[in-house]
Design an enzyme around this catalytic site. Structure first.
Site, PDB file in Angstrom:
ATOM      1  N   HIS A 125     -11.588  -1.093   6.258  1.00 13.27           N
ATOM      2  CA  HIS A 125     -10.116  -1.078   6.567  1.00 13.27           C
ATOM      3  C   HIS A 125      -9.781  -0.500   7.154  1.00 13.27           C
ATOM      4  CE1 HIS A 125      -6.579  -0.165   3.180  1.00 13.27           C
ATOM      5  NE2 HIS A 125      -5.513  -0.852   4.455  1.00 13.27           N
ATOM      6  N   GLU A 166       0.416  -1.240   0.121  1.00 12.70           N
ATOM      7  CA  GLU A 166      -0.074  -0.067  -0.196  1.00 12.70           C
ATOM      8  C   GLU A 166       0.348   1.314   0.079  1.00 12.70           C
ATOM      9  OE1 GLU A 166      -3.756  -0.194   1.757  1.00 12.70           O
ATOM     10  OE2 GLU A 166      -2.821  -1.152   3.639  1.00 12.70           O
ATOM     11  N   HIS A 188      -0.594   5.487   7.678  1.00 13.49           N
ATOM     12  CA  HIS A 188      -1.905   4.695   7.730  1.00 13.49           C
ATOM     13  C   HIS A 188      -2.100   3.668   8.355  1.00 13.49           C
ATOM     14  CE1 HIS A 188      -4.561   2.160   5.493  1.00 13.49           C
ATOM     15  NE2 HIS A 188      -3.479   1.400   5.397  1.00 13.49           N
ATOM     16  N   HIS A 230      -4.987   0.356  10.619  1.00 11.64           N
ATOM     17  CA  HIS A 230      -5.894  -0.340  10.963  1.00 11.64           C
ATOM     18  C   HIS A 230      -6.244  -0.407  12.373  1.00 11.64           C
ATOM     19  CE1 HIS A 230      -3.896  -2.962   7.767  1.00 11.64           C
ATOM     20  NE2 HIS A 230      -4.539  -1.815   7.343  1.00 11.64           N
TER      21      HIS A 230
END
Ligand code: ZN
Length: 249
Positions: free
Chosen positions: A183, A93, A112, A114
């Site tokens: 996500h 990613e 980024h 989760h």
């Protein structure tokens, strides 16, 4: 240590390179990984990057490795196409970071994650809103990225192509945080300490908002209050950053 080309934060302080080739930025990025793990924002997955001080058309991101294991020598240099000369496997990613740096010249760092408390706000009709003074950066809105719009109905939800990275950056717009349905989320900032602060308090705000909503109708920060808290808190981030680094392994 020997001085190498490049500056930090626009100052005239030269970057220092140690015998193993690591620079201040690489060491700070490794530390940011450890802080985010220690604070429960990253686990075996997720990543944090920083735009290169030496060449702003590139950014630094660890190779494909659990964040808690990242050391300065694991950091790769990537282009805004998500390419690298480093033969070691990059993150799938990485396009999240590449396309946001391309779209947002003001962004110097990206997380980024989760982190779990944020997830409900990406899958429900309830918007994530600033409910405490440490999260004013969430105003005026937190957009939600819907993977199906660009990746179709059967995707794995991962932003693993330049095309999906562009779509995510468009969804982010000029906001500080974009939720990713089913996500996680992606947070941007003007420095590593700021983006780490924002990632931590996005998760805190999500937890507090869920708890508060259980009690009944809530009062949220107005956009004006949110802007005032950001102006007050941003110069204070260094204090927390120092503490978070000290307690992280
Ligand atoms: Zn992800």
């Amino acid at each position: 240590m020997t001085a190498v080309a490049g500056t930090r934060d626009g100052s005239d302080v030269p970057q220092e390179q140690s015998a193993d080739g690591s620079t201040d930025q690489r060491r700070e990025l490794a530390k940011a990984n450890h802080v985010l793990v220690d604070q429960g924002i990253l686990d075996g997955f997720g990543h944090v990057s920083v735009r290169s001080d030496e060449d702003p058309t590139t950014f630094l991101l660890a190779r494909n490795l659990a964040p808690g294991l990242v050391q300065p020598q694991d950091v790769q240099v990537l282009t805004l196409d998500g390419d690298t000369d480093d033969p070691r496997k990059p993150y799938l990613e990485r396009h999240i970071h590449a396309q946001i740096y391309r779209a947002r010249p003001d962004v110097r760092a990206v997380v980024h994650s989760h982190s779990p408390a944020v997830i409900p706000f990406g899958v429900s009709s309830v918007p994530l809103r600033p409910i405490l003074h440490m999260a004013g950066f969430l105003a005026p809105r937190v957009p939600v990225f819907e993977a199906r719009d660009t990746m179709g109905a059967g995707s794995d939800l991962l932003v693993s192509s330049a095309e999906s990275g562009v779509a995510l950056a468009e969804a982010l717009g000029d906001a500080a945080v974009v939720l990713m349905r089913g996500h996680g989320s992606t947070t941007v900032g003007g420095s590593l300490p700021e983006v780490v602060y924002r990632a931590i308090y996005t998760e805190v705000n999500a937890r507090v908002q869920v708890e508060a909503e259980r009690l009944g109708a809530c009062t949220y920060l107005t956009d004006e209050e949110a802007a005032a808290t950001v102006a007050t808190n941003t110069p204070q981030i260094g204090r927390a950053w120092q503490y978070w680094q000290d307690r992280a392994v």
